[in-house]
Design a protein around this motif. Structure first.
Motif, PDB file in Angstrom:
ATOM      1  N   GLN A  47       5.068  21.195 -26.888  1.00  0.00           N
ATOM      2  CA  GLN A  47       5.569  21.823 -25.648  1.00  0.00           C
ATOM      3  C   GLN A  47       6.567  22.939 -25.970  1.00  0.00           C
ATOM      4  OE1 GLN A  47       6.989  18.324 -23.647  1.00  0.00           O
ATOM      5  NE2 GLN A  47       4.920  17.648 -23.118  1.00  0.00           N
ATOM      6  N   ASN A  80      -6.644  17.125 -18.079  1.00  0.00           N
ATOM      7  CA  ASN A  80      -5.955  17.949 -17.081  1.00  0.00           C
ATOM      8  C   ASN A  80      -6.844  19.067 -16.535  1.00  0.00           C
ATOM      9  OD1 ASN A  80      -3.484  16.644 -16.851  1.00  0.00           O
ATOM     10  ND2 ASN A  80      -2.670  17.646 -18.677  1.00  0.00           N
ATOM     11  N   VAL A  98      -0.963  22.647 -14.645  1.00  0.00           N
ATOM     12  CA  VAL A  98      -2.097  23.143 -15.441  1.00  0.00           C
ATOM     13  C   VAL A  98      -2.197  24.662 -15.331  1.00  0.00           C
ATOM     14  CG1 VAL A  98      -4.621  23.145 -15.618  1.00  0.00           C
ATOM     15  CG2 VAL A  98      -3.396  20.990 -15.313  1.00  0.00           C
ATOM     16  N   VAL A 141       6.756  21.758 -15.738  1.00  0.00           N
ATOM     17  CA  VAL A 141       5.389  21.789 -16.271  1.00  0.00           C
ATOM     18  C   VAL A 141       5.143  20.660 -17.263  1.00  0.00           C
ATOM     19  CG1 VAL A 141       3.693  23.201 -17.471  1.00  0.00           C
ATOM     20  CG2 VAL A 141       5.310  24.261 -15.914  1.00  0.00           C
ATOM     21  N   ALA A 142       5.975  20.580 -18.278  1.00  0.00           N
ATOM     22  CA  ALA A 142       5.726  19.616 -19.357  1.00  0.00           C
ATOM     23  C   ALA A 142       5.673  18.189 -18.821  1.00  0.00           C
ATOM     24  CB  ALA A 142       6.819  19.745 -20.416  1.00  0.00           C
ATOM     25  N   ASP A 143       6.558  17.854 -17.892  1.00  0.00           N
ATOM     26  CA  ASP A 143       6.623  16.479 -17.367  1.00  0.00           C
ATOM     27  C   ASP A 143       5.384  16.113 -16.565  1.00  0.00           C
ATOM     28  OD1 ASP A 143       9.074  16.330 -18.505  1.00  0.00           O
ATOM     29  OD2 ASP A 143      10.188  16.740 -16.649  1.00  0.00           O
ATOM     30  N   ARG A 164       0.321  18.336 -10.708  1.00  0.00           N
ATOM     31  CA  ARG A 164      -0.441  18.446 -11.955  1.00  0.00           C
ATOM     32  C   ARG A 164      -1.265  19.737 -11.959  1.00  0.00           C
ATOM     33  NH1 ARG A 164      -2.110  14.812 -16.125  1.00  0.00           N
ATOM     34  NH2 ARG A 164      -0.875  13.226 -15.093  1.00  0.00           N
ATOM     35  N   LEU A 221       2.255  17.085 -17.245  1.00  0.00           N
ATOM     36  CA  LEU A 221       1.008  17.141 -18.003  1.00  0.00           C
ATOM     37  C   LEU A 221       0.720  15.831 -18.720  1.00  0.00           C
ATOM     38  CD1 LEU A 221       1.479  20.712 -19.481  1.00  0.00           C
ATOM     39  CD2 LEU A 221      -0.154  20.003 -17.732  1.00  0.00           C
ATOM     40  N   ARG A 222       1.709  14.933 -18.658  1.00  0.00           N
ATOM     41  CA  ARG A 222       1.528  13.655 -19.354  1.00  0.00           C
ATOM     42  C   ARG A 222       0.489  12.814 -18.625  1.00  0.00           C
ATOM     43  NH1 ARG A 222       7.955  12.774 -19.855  1.00  0.00           N
ATOM     44  NH2 ARG A 222       8.260  13.890 -21.809  1.00  0.00           N
ATOM     45  N   PRO A 223      -0.182  11.918 -19.367  1.00  0.00           N
ATOM     46  CA  PRO A 223      -1.119  11.010 -18.698  1.00  0.00           C
ATOM     47  C   PRO A 223      -0.384  10.171 -17.670  1.00  0.00           C
ATOM     48  CG  PRO A 223      -1.327  10.869 -21.076  1.00  0.00           C
ATOM     49  CD  PRO A 223      -0.130  11.707 -20.807  1.00  0.00           C
ATOM     50  N   THR A 248      -5.717  13.504 -21.290  1.00  0.00           N
ATOM     51  CA  THR A 248      -6.452  13.253 -20.030  1.00  0.00           C
ATOM     52  C   THR A 248      -7.107  14.525 -19.503  1.00  0.00           C
ATOM     53  OG1 THR A 248      -4.356  13.502 -18.900  1.00  0.00           O
ATOM     54  CG2 THR A 248      -5.109  11.266 -19.282  1.00  0.00           C
TER      55      THR A 248
END
Lengths: 434, 222
Positions: free
Chosen positions: B50, B93, A337, A426-428, A333, A430-432, B91
């Motif tokens: 995205q 980040n 970021v 990256v995109a995967d 993560r 950043l999810r909660p 959240t």
């Protein structure tokens, strides 16, 4: 004006501090392996240097020891007192049998507070050089000129605390003398009837001679003649005039053959060596050759140690890689970021690689410090236990090679974790969290 | 200033094997404009953000503040994102183990703003957004303060476009209002356009322009 920014180095440091245990263990492993390698390599070089120094400008060493190697270890490095003597007549026969540049008689056996004594002639100081081209130098006083004067090697002076003008009573054998504190029933007896006066202290030579005390040969003969006469029930004072052939013994003969001007080698060396070898009553050694032989014997052993240290270094690299690789799972993560904020894949690859390099470099730096202290400790131990005086400083070439190797391994160890960071989607990430 | 903060032309995107895909023939956001993109969960709102941020590859043209995100590759695309787009997440980040100030400085690391201005810019934003102790580690801040730090980080590089992905999804109504006030006013104050996704219908009243994701949804890639 404010100038504070966030840098790659700060991110790396924060990451290392986030998992202190793993970081310190890995740094410790790198430090241990680097120190081990440096100490072993440094000691090997230093020990070789120390052994090379002791024999100085001697071409041949004659003794009655069991082998040439033992003769060199005893006669040059004071490992033990030679067990068998050579008669004065034999010395004269050898000296007169060939036009040597010089022949110096030596006798070992006594000691003072554990420091060995060498009885010899004045030629020992005027002709013998402890290291070729480096004659003896006095730090204080003068060389002995008459019986019952004693000259101290630099380490012996420092270790015994003796000062100029003090009286010394030698001990027969290697036990403690009466000045050495508690009497020891296993130690040899003290020659209390014959005080020696300290007349000189030598400059350090970087050889085993530094821990010896030097006296006149005739004094030593008188001490032992007194003992002999006492055992035979003959009381009273003894002088040089009372000495018999039985008393006039030596334990070693240092020989230098004729050489051409400007050369240390002698064309007669091999021939004279072979001639002396035919005499079965003595052992003849070429010190340089025996030292080479000694290093051949120990090279396998220190090769194993160095091999083990290299294996530990590789293990520490693998440990670095695993620690970083495992930490990637928890850091995806953070990496995602940084990527969102504009960090390229190459930049995050570099961050992880830098982390690996910083661990290795910190470990390598700690290893150098450890090696320096370890070298000093090992040097002190060798000096105290076998009288081998070695320079504990690190060999610059070995240090550069070991540090370069460690850093290269650190970089290699960082590649796999860095590649994992490079590939973080990256995109995967950043999810909660689910 | 460029004519649009965001311009999308003929964008198509599909996940392999998915039953739906995105098809955006034309979509624009003017500089400083604030747009709410609504739609149910799992309808592709986050995916569109995205794609706009260059985190997923699609066909068609995506231009942010003059950067053709779709044409840029690798480090050049990352650089364009760092300079022109700020992102806010549900959240937050944030970078854990780092201070509030360092989190905002991280938003400036890859920006076009000169390093000597970083600290002043970061401190100024944190002060404006009401963070009393910029040196506090973000893990020690309240949820509301963490969100403020996230907003400050998104605006730090002076982006032309802020993408807010469901920023209030985990908040109660009262905190939702506070958070949206903060995000919208901060973007407005900084002149950044805002594209905010949400499945919360109560947010519609806050935006002059509300778009639904539904017209941009098509069948699967096949």
């Amino acid at each position: 004006m404010s100038t504070r920014t966030l840098t790659d180095g700060q991110i790396v440091m924060r990451s290392l501090r986030a998992r202190p245990l793993s970081t310190w263990i890995t740094i410790g492993m790198v430090a241990t392996s680097v120190a081990l390698l440096l100490v072993l390599l440094g000691m090997r070089t230093a020990a070789r240097g120390a052994f090379d120094r002791g024999s100085g400008n001697v071409h041949l060493l004659v003794s009655a020891d069991p082998s040439p190697l033992v003769a060199v270890l005893n006669g040059i490095f004071y490992a033990n007192a030679p067990s068998k003597p050579i008669a004065w007549a034999k010395f004269q026969q050898i000296r007169n049998g060939f036009p040597y540049q010089w022949a110096i008689p030596t006798q070992q056996g006594d000691s003072y507070r554990g420091f060995p004594t060498m009885a010899t002639s004045t030629d020992f100081f005027s002709k013998f050089e402890p290291a070729a081209g480096e004659p003896w130098k006095l730090a204080d006083g003068r060389f002995f000129e008459r019986p019952f004067e004693i000259v101290l090697g630099a380490a012996a002076a420092k270790g015994s605390g003796l000062r100029m003008g003090q009286q010394v009573f030698l001990t027969h054998g290697s036990g403690a003398s009466r000045e050495g504190g508690e009497p020891d029933e296993h130690a040899g007896h003290v020659h209390v009837e014959f005080p020696f006066k300290v007349v000189g202290i030598l400059e350090p030579t970087g050889s085993a001679h530094d821990r010896a005390l030097f006296v006149d040969l005739e004094s030593s003969w008188i001490l032992h003649a007194y003992d002999r006469r006492e055992r035979a029930g003959i009381e009273g004072k003894i002088t040089a005039a009372d000495l018999t052939e039985e008393d006039r013994k030596v334990t070693g003969i240092l020989l230098r053959l004729p050489t051409r001007a400007g050369s240390d080698a002698s064309a007669a060396m091999q021939q004279q060596f072979d001639t002396l070898r035919r005499d079965t009553a003595i052992v003849v050694a070429q010190p340089a050759q025996q030292i080479e032989k000694l290093f051949e014997i120990v090279s396998n052993v220190d090769g194993i140690f160095i091999g083990m240290a290299v294996v530990v270094l590789f293990s520490s690299a693998i440990s670095t890689m695993l620690a970083l690789y495992n930490s990637m799972a928890a850091r995806t993560r953070q990496i995602a970021v940084l990527r969102v904020l504009g960090a390229s894949r190459g930049r995050v690859f570099g961050l992880v690689l830098t982390e690996s390099l910083m661990i290795t470099m910190a470990g390598a730096a700690a290893g150098v410090a450890l090696a320096l202290f370890g070298g000093i400790a090992a040097s002190a131990w060798l000096k105290a236990s076998i009288g081998l005086v070695i320079d504990p400083s690190l060999d610059p070439r070995s240090t550069i090679i070991v540090l370069g190797g460690a850093v290269a391994l650190g970089a290699l160890a960082g590649i796999l974790p860095a590649w994992r960071a490079y590939q973080v989607p990256v995109a995967d990430n950043l999810r909660p969290a689910a | 200033m460029t004519a649009t903060a965001l311009s999308i032309r003929d964008l198509r995107f599909a996940y392999p094997g998915a039953s739906w895909s995105l098809a955006v023939p034309r979509f624009e956001i003017a500089p400083g404009e604030q747009v709410l993109l609504v739609g149910g969960s799992g309808r592709g709102k986050s995916t569109l953000l995205q794609v706009v941020a260059g985190l997923r590859d699609a066909t068609g043209a995506v231009e942010v503040a003059g950067y053709r995100i779709d044409e840029l590759r690798g480090a050049a695309r990352d650089e364009a994102r760092g300079r022109s787009i700020g992102m806010i997440f549900q959240t937050f980040n944030l970078l854990h183990g780092f201070t509030a100030l360092e989190n905002v400085l991280a938003g400036l690391m890859f920006s076009a703003i000169a390093p000597k201005e970083h600290e002043a810019r970061a401190r100024g934003l944190l002060q404006t957004l009401g963070i009393p102790d910029p040196e506090a580690e973000v893990d020690r801040l309240s949820v509301g303060q963490q969100q403020r730090v996230a907003v400050a980080r998104a605006l730090a590089a002076r982006p032309a476009l802020v993408l807010a992905d469901e920023p209030t999804a985990s908040l109660d109504p009262e905190n939702t209002a506070t958070a949206m006030d903060l995000i919208q006013s901060a973007c407005r104050a900084d002149g950044a356009a805002l594209l905010c996704t949400s499945h919360d219908p109560t947010l519609r009243a806050r935006f002059a322009r509300v778009e639904s994701i539904d017209p941009f949804l098509a069948g699967g890639a096949a």
